[in-house]
Motif scaffolding. Structure first.
Motif, short mmCIF file in Angstrom:
data_model
loop_
_atom_site.label_atom_id
_atom_site.label_comp_id
_atom_site.label_asym_id
_atom_site.label_seq_id
_atom_site.Cartn_x
_atom_site.Cartn_y
_atom_site.Cartn_z
N UNK A 35 0.84 -1.19 0.00
CA UNK A 35 0.00 0.00 0.00
C UNK A 35 0.88 1.25 0.00
N UNK A 36 0.36 2.31 -0.58
CA UNK A 36 1.07 3.59 -0.62
C UNK A 36 0.10 4.69 -0.24
N UNK A 37 0.55 5.58 0.62
CA UNK A 37 -0.27 6.72 1.04
C UNK A 37 0.49 8.00 0.69
N UNK A 38 -0.13 8.85 -0.11
CA UNK A 38 0.51 10.11 -0.48
C UNK A 38 0.64 11.01 0.75
N UNK A 39 1.76 11.70 0.85
CA UNK A 39 2.01 12.58 1.99
C UNK A 39 1.55 13.99 1.63
N UNK A 40 1.33 14.79 2.67
CA UNK A 40 0.96 16.18 2.45
C UNK A 40 2.13 16.93 1.82
N UNK A 41 1.81 17.86 0.95
CA UNK A 41 2.83 18.68 0.29
C UNK A 41 3.58 19.49 1.35
N UNK A 42 4.90 19.48 1.27
CA UNK A 42 5.73 20.20 2.24
C UNK A 42 5.91 21.67 1.86
N UNK A 43 5.48 22.04 0.68
CA UNK A 43 5.56 23.40 0.15
C UNK A 43 6.95 24.00 0.35
#
Length: 60
Positions: A35-43
């Motif tokens: 499984x893969x979970x996208x991370x929040x953008x670090x901007x």
């Protein structure tokens, strides 16, 4: 906003072997869960972030 390039990946692999009465291996089965979970953008904390946009795949 989620980053389309960075993910947290979780992998579980299980193998099952069966043997006959003589101890010879008769079957093998491997099951994999990936499984893969996208991370929040670090901007601003990301090296690809410039001028308020993600420039990860930009070619100048």
């Amino acid at each position: 906003m989620k980053c389309p390039y960075a993910v947290n990946r979780h992998m579980v692999q299980q193998s099952v072997y069966e043997y006959d009465d003589s101890g010879n291996q008769t079957t093998q089965q491997t099951i994999e869960r990936n499984t893969a979970e996208f991370v929040d953008c670090l901007m601003e904390d990301c090296g690809a972030w410039h001028d308020g946009k993600c420039r990860y795949n930009q070619v100048d």
